[in-house]
Design a protein around this motif. Structure first.
Motif, short mmCIF file in Angstrom:
data_model
loop_
_atom_site.label_atom_id
_atom_site.label_comp_id
_atom_site.label_asym_id
_atom_site.label_seq_id
_atom_site.Cartn_x
_atom_site.Cartn_y
_atom_site.Cartn_z
N THR A 59 0.82 -1.22 0.00
CA THR A 59 0.00 0.00 0.00
C THR A 59 0.85 1.26 0.00
OG1 THR A 59 -0.13 -0.08 2.43
CG2 THR A 59 -1.94 -1.09 1.18
N GLY A 60 2.18 1.09 -0.03
CA GLY A 60 3.08 2.25 0.06
C GLY A 60 3.33 2.95 -1.25
N SER A 61 2.66 2.54 -2.32
CA SER A 61 2.84 3.18 -3.62
C SER A 61 1.49 3.59 -4.18
CB SER A 61 3.52 2.22 -4.60
OG SER A 61 3.49 2.73 -5.91
N ASP A 62 1.43 4.76 -4.81
CA ASP A 62 0.19 5.23 -5.43
C ASP A 62 -0.15 4.46 -6.69
OD1 ASP A 62 -0.02 7.16 -3.47
OD2 ASP A 62 1.07 8.68 -4.64
N HIS A 63 0.81 3.68 -7.19
CA HIS A 63 0.61 2.96 -8.45
C HIS A 63 0.26 1.49 -8.24
CE1 HIS A 63 2.20 6.48 -10.49
NE2 HIS A 63 3.23 6.47 -9.66
N GLY A 64 0.08 1.07 -7.01
CA GLY A 64 -0.28 -0.33 -6.75
C GLY A 64 0.93 -1.24 -6.76
N PHE A 65 0.66 -2.54 -6.88
CA PHE A 65 1.76 -3.50 -6.88
C PHE A 65 1.47 -4.64 -7.85
CE2 PHE A 65 -1.14 -5.58 -4.00
CZ PHE A 65 -0.89 -6.95 -4.15
N ILE A 66 2.55 -5.38 -8.18
CA ILE A 66 2.48 -6.54 -9.07
C ILE A 66 2.96 -7.76 -8.29
CG2 ILE A 66 3.52 -7.61 -11.10
CD1 ILE A 66 3.63 -4.76 -12.27
N LEU A 67 2.28 -8.87 -8.47
CA LEU A 67 2.67 -10.13 -7.84
C LEU A 67 3.42 -10.98 -8.87
CD1 LEU A 67 2.53 -12.24 -5.55
CD2 LEU A 67 0.29 -12.90 -6.43
N VAL A 68 4.52 -11.59 -8.44
CA VAL A 68 5.31 -12.47 -9.31
C VAL A 68 5.53 -13.80 -8.60
CG1 VAL A 68 7.45 -12.77 -10.61
CG2 VAL A 68 6.52 -10.46 -10.25
N SER A 69 5.11 -14.88 -9.23
CA SER A 69 5.33 -16.21 -8.67
C SER A 69 5.31 -17.23 -9.80
CB SER A 69 4.26 -16.55 -7.63
OG SER A 69 4.45 -17.86 -7.14
N PHE A 70 6.22 -18.19 -9.73
CA PHE A 70 6.32 -19.21 -10.76
C PHE A 70 6.02 -20.61 -10.24
CE2 PHE A 70 9.36 -15.83 -12.15
CZ PHE A 70 8.55 -15.32 -13.15
N GLY A 71 5.26 -20.71 -9.17
CA GLY A 71 4.75 -21.99 -8.72
C GLY A 71 5.55 -22.63 -7.60
N SER A 72 4.89 -23.59 -6.95
CA SER A 72 5.50 -24.24 -5.79
C SER A 72 6.62 -25.21 -6.16
CB SER A 72 4.42 -25.00 -5.02
OG SER A 72 3.79 -25.97 -5.85
N ASN A 73 6.64 -25.68 -7.42
CA ASN A 73 7.64 -26.68 -7.82
C ASN A 73 8.88 -26.08 -8.45
OD1 ASN A 73 6.03 -28.77 -6.92
ND2 ASN A 73 5.01 -29.01 -8.89
N VAL A 74 8.90 -24.75 -8.64
CA VAL A 74 10.06 -24.10 -9.24
C VAL A 74 10.86 -23.43 -8.13
CG1 VAL A 74 10.88 -22.41 -10.91
CG2 VAL A 74 8.83 -23.75 -11.40
N ALA A 75 11.91 -24.09 -7.68
CA ALA A 75 12.71 -23.55 -6.57
C ALA A 75 13.44 -22.29 -6.99
CB ALA A 75 13.70 -24.62 -6.10
N SER A 76 13.95 -22.29 -8.20
CA SER A 76 14.71 -21.13 -8.66
C SER A 76 14.82 -21.18 -10.17
CB SER A 76 16.09 -21.10 -8.03
OG SER A 76 16.81 -22.28 -8.37
N LEU A 77 15.10 -20.02 -10.75
CA LEU A 77 15.32 -19.93 -12.19
C LEU A 77 16.80 -19.71 -12.45
CD1 LEU A 77 12.33 -17.57 -13.10
CD2 LEU A 77 12.51 -20.01 -13.63
#
Length: 506
Positions: A275-293
């Motif tokens: 809530t600290g930005s007037d422009h909102g936020f974006i969520l990024v997630s690639f799933g429970s089975n992807v430990a890292s890229l």
């Protein structure tokens, strides 16, 4: 005393309707959570539930659910992540499929080889399992109990061939190569080829389970394919609001996504960030089975996210860039559903696995699809087809391209409008997906199965199903008629020719 009698009668009625139910899930976080949610719903209805899981599964304890864990030679959480890593790096090759099949064999063999463990499961009335938990089919046969299968995938997934679900290839696309239901002639040719190749691959992989059936003498006279088709019901965790319309059998029930739930308040720290930005936020997630890229992909993602006006909440493990922009918050775990339901969210950058796709649609959030493997490419195509967002190729993208696509999804109202429209469709139902699932499972329990929903297609050979015998008969009849007409014409011609010759001689 009368009211005490009524209470006693109600208690006895409830006790008599309760059942002992087993749950089985494939190894993997999302698979486990689907079955766990179903078990929670059944436990809330007064049933005694037990969830059978391999030791490699990351178990979430529950007061209502009893877990029975059998040992497998894999570390907790490693199997699904290792398979995902190989697929992302090498693609869904035949070699990778065989590696997955070997893991499945090892897990199933570990279960069936544990005689004392198996005997402790006797006395149950029903088993509920997801379609990826192939060994649950053998477990149900061993225990001689009925099954209800949960399909955590769309109704055109490869698993449905075991259940004789109609798949008209002229307009129902296969998961691979992932067309829409509007196909050109050449695409229909490829779609047909993909169907045949998938059937052949599934036959090859079924051999593993057939070998285990023979090894442990579990109804060896019935093939694994036939045994799988004996499920009382197939409950499909999908909705035609986000699927291509197709025919289903009476025992194929579209119940909707089982992870749907309203958002809960965030932790104070996370709430302050989003809530600290007037422009909102974006969520990024690639799933429970992807430990890292891979490091280079993470760097490009971080560069793109750093250019955004919005804040970014990113589920990221493994390599984390040391110079992350101040608008990015990297977390090893995050409350995805609660963030998707937050009023300030603007978009979701996702691998678009089946569960994530439905969660974002449920909350009416537009998507930037970043598919990594398996059905995710098919889902990414659906994202664009249904107008939920845009997709990015994880193999060829650059930071500028990703930045522009995220901005486009956020700034063009059509994506948000379509996401909200689909959200309304998903929510417009008399019962929640979990309640509907529980209702159908109890339906099976009350009637000791659902044989009246089982069509004759399970009892006829394949050539009858495709009417090849009828076509052969018709072709034979037409051929005989043509031959008779031809012979008749020849005979008439010969007779006429003889008369002409005789007249000339006279």
């Amino acid at each position: 005393m009368l009211w005490l009698s009524w209470i006693l009668l109600l208690f006895l009625a409830e006790s008599s309707s309760s059942a002992k139910i087993l749950g089985g899930s494939a190894v993997g976080g999302s698979h486990y959570m689907v079955i766990r949610n179903v078990m929670e719903e059944l436990a809330a209805r007064g049933h005694e539930v037990t969830l059978v899981a391999a030791s490699a599964t990351e178990i979430k304890p529950s007061e209502r659910i009893s877990h029975k864990v059998f040992q497998v030679p894999y570390a907790t959480g490693t199997t699904a992540e290792s398979v995902a890593k190989v697929i992302i790096e090498k693609g869904m090759s035949f070699e990778v499929m065989m590696q997955m099949d070997e893991m499945r064999r090892v897990v199933c063999n570990s279960l069936l080889n544990s005689t004392d463990f198996l005997e402790s499961l006797r006395g149950h009335d029903l088993i509920i399992h997801d379609a990826g938990a192939s060994c649950s089919v053998l477990l149900a046969e061993y225990l001689d109990i009925k099954r209800v299968e949960i399909l955590p995938a769309p109704p055109n997934a490869p698993f449905v061939v075991y259940h004789k679900t109609p798949l008209p290839l002229s307009y129902i696309p296969q998961i691979m190569p992932g067309y829409t239901d509007e196909m050109t002639f050449l695409q229909r040719v490829v779609n047909m080829g993909s169907y045949v190749a998938t059937r052949i691959l599934m036959e090859i992989m079924s051999k593993t389970m057939n070998d285990l059936k023979a090894k442990y003498n579990i109804r060896p006279e019935i093939s694994f394919q036939e045994a799988t088709g004996e499920a009382e019901l197939v409950l499909i965790t999908a909705d035609f609001a986000l699927e291509y319309p197709q025919p289903l059998l009476p025992g194929n029930i579209m119940v909707g996504q089982l992870n749907f739930k309203e958002a809960k308040p965030l932790s104070p720290e996370l709430e302050e960030f989003v809530t600290g930005s007037d422009h909102g936020f974006i969520l990024v997630s690639f799933g429970s089975n992807v430990a890292s890229l891979a490091k280079e992909k993470v760097d490009k993602l971080a560069e793109a996210f750093g250019k955004l006006k919005q804040r970014v909440v990113w589920r990221l493990k493994g390599y984390i860039p040391s110079s992350l922009s101040s608008n990015i918050k990297a977390m090893k775990w995050l409350p995805q559903n609660d963030l998707l339901g937050h009023k300030n969210i603007k978009a979701f950058v996702s691998h678009v696995g089946h569960n994530s796709l439905y969660e974002t649609a449920y909350h009416g959030v537009p998507v930037v699809a970043f598919p990594l493997f398996a059905d995710q490419f098919f889902n990414a195509r659906k994202v664009e087809y249904f107008g939920l967002g845009l997709q990015v190729d994880h193999n060829s993208f650059d930071s500028e391209q990703l930045f522009k696509k995220i901005n486009k999804v956020i700034t063009e109202p059509r994506f948000k409008n379509e996401a909200v429209r689909i959200s309304h469709l998903l929510k417009d139902r008399p019962r929640t997906p979990l309640q509907t699932t529980g209702d159908w499972i109890e339906y099976v329990l009350r009637h000791d199965g659902a044989p009246h929903l089982r069509p004759q297609v399970f009892n006829i050979p394949w050539y009858q199903y495709y009417l090849l015998d009828v076509m052969a008969f018709l072709v034979t009849i037409v051929t005989l008629v043509v031959m008779v007409i031809r012979l008749t014409c020849k005979c008439l011609c010969r007779v006429c020719c003889k008369r002409d010759n005789k007249s000339k001689m006279e």
